[in-house]
Design a protein around this motif. Structure first.
Motif, short mmCIF file in Angstrom:
data_model
loop_
_atom_site.label_atom_id
_atom_site.label_comp_id
_atom_site.label_asym_id
_atom_site.label_seq_id
_atom_site.Cartn_x
_atom_site.Cartn_y
_atom_site.Cartn_z
N VAL A 79 5.72 29.04 49.60
CA VAL A 79 4.43 29.31 48.96
C VAL A 79 4.66 29.99 47.63
CG1 VAL A 79 3.09 29.43 51.11
CG2 VAL A 79 4.06 31.54 50.15
N ALA B 84 -1.24 28.51 58.73
CA ALA B 84 -0.62 27.31 58.16
C ALA B 84 -1.02 26.15 59.05
CB ALA B 84 0.89 27.46 58.15
N THR C 15 1.43 25.39 48.14
CA THR C 15 2.44 25.25 49.21
C THR C 15 3.27 23.99 48.99
OG1 THR C 15 0.88 26.29 50.72
CG2 THR C 15 2.68 25.07 51.73
N ILE D 254 9.15 25.77 54.42
CA ILE D 254 7.83 25.81 53.79
C ILE D 254 7.86 26.93 52.76
CG2 ILE D 254 5.34 26.07 54.18
CD1 ILE D 254 6.61 23.71 55.73
N VAL E 163 1.33 20.16 54.47
CA VAL E 163 1.17 21.53 54.97
C VAL E 163 0.29 22.33 54.02
CG1 VAL E 163 2.40 23.67 55.52
CG2 VAL E 163 3.39 21.47 56.15
N VAL F 249 -1.48 26.45 53.49
CA VAL F 249 -1.41 27.85 53.92
C VAL F 249 -2.55 28.61 53.25
CG1 VAL F 249 -0.02 29.96 53.99
CG2 VAL F 249 1.11 27.73 54.15
#
Ligand code: FES
Ligand SMILES: [Fe+2]
Length: 324
Positions: free
Chosen positions: A111, A32, A102, A109, A40, A42
């Protein structure tokens, strides 16, 4: 891992601007990073060139740069630059590492465990927690699959045994119901345990719908709330690391104490109390075998396990639904 879900995988404060973070989630090594604009990303933590870990590299603009030969990958996992070929050379499609859609919301966070799609559903959370609450966080590692940790928080039968010195005091061993509903992937549980007076427990179907809010709410795939009062809540996110490990992010949300110093003291004592209770759970759950649960496994559930039965059945359905 359930397909087509928004999973909490990290707390927002774990990823700093311009930094990479290597983590294992869903049994995969992921990297990440937070780019210079604060977004952000990932992706899988393996460079498609010659297999180096991208997490050992650095953030350059909105990309992660592999530490080995400097290839750069964007938030969708696409290779953008191969320095040895020159900055103006096109990057072939094979230079791609799998990425997760994300989002950052509610201090976590998230996903998406499915195809990227512009019609992704909103992030699931608790409508009754708003900006009037403040919270503190704590983290706990449990060496079991995250399904075991979730089921423990849906389990109303364990209270007078695991927590007999804390929240399960009073010997209320008899479990009426529990009244529990599953709607829109929200599992709501009302707890009606009582001292055994020789009568049989009432069945869920014999109980009227309670006129109070549920004490416990689990939202698929991995968040849960204990509504201690209108102004005090415990929230847990059960984060899958691999088949034998998970991480729990615990938060206490409150709007009882607002004065900063008093709030710190309140939070300090709360943290202590929450730790004691969570460790009472952890001590037993880590002994459960197998370390992962699923519908149809060789366990013998009772009437009071209704929330666990509902959870397993819905997991089974979600696993069987065709990917979007
Ligand atoms: S291994 Fe990553 S750029 Fe070569
Ligand atoms: Fe517990």
């Amino acid at each position: 891992m359930l397909p087509n879900q928004w999973y909490v995988i990290l707390e927002t404060g774990q990823i700093r601007r311009g930094k990479t973070l290597g983590v294992t989630r869903f049994g995969e090594k992921l990297v990440a990073w937070r780019d210079e604009q604060g977004r952000v990303a990932v992706v899988h933590d393996q460079c498609p060139h010659r297999g180096a870990a991208l997490s050992a590299g650095r953030v350059v603009s909105n990309c992660v740069e592999c530490p080995f030969h400097g290839f750069q990958f964007d938030a969708t996992g696409c290779g953008r630059v191969i320095p040895a070929n020159g900055r103006s050379a096109p990057v072939p499609k094979v230079f791609h590492t799998a990425a997760f859609p994300t989002r950052e919301a509610h201090g976590f966070i998230w996903v998406w465990t499915g195809e990227d799609d512009h019609r992704l559903p909103p992030i699931p959370f608790f409508d009754d927690i708003d900006s009037s609450f403040s919270y503190f966080s704590a983290t706990s590692h449990w060496p079991v699959d995250y399904t075991r940790a979730i089921e423990n928080q849906l389990d109303v039968v364990h209270l007078p045994f695991v927590h007999k010195t804390t929240i399960g005091r009073g010997n209320a061993t008899l479990v009426d119901g529990p009244y529990a509903t599953l709607q829109d992937d929200r599992l709501s549980i009302w707890v009606s345990n009582r001292v055994d007076d020789g009568t049989l427990p009432r069945k869920h179907t014999e109980m009227p719908r309670p006129d109070r809010k549920p004490l416990l709410t689990f939202v698929f795939p991995n968040i849960w709330q204990n509504r201690l009062s209108d102004d005090l809540r415990i929230v847990l996110a059960f984060v899958p690391v691999d088949d034998n490990n998970c991480v729990l992010y615990l938060r206490q949300y409150q709007r009882v104490v607002r004065v900063p110093v008093v709030r710190d003291v309140f939070n300090w004592f709360s943290k202590l109390g929450n730790n004691v209770i969570l460790n009472q759970d952890r001590r037993v759950v880590i002994t459960q075998r197998p370390v992962k649960s699923y519908a149809g496994m060789d366990e013998h559930l009772i009437q009071g396990d209704r929330p666990i039965i509902l959870y397993r059945a819905r997991c089974k359905e979600l696993l069987e639904i065709k990917p979007m």
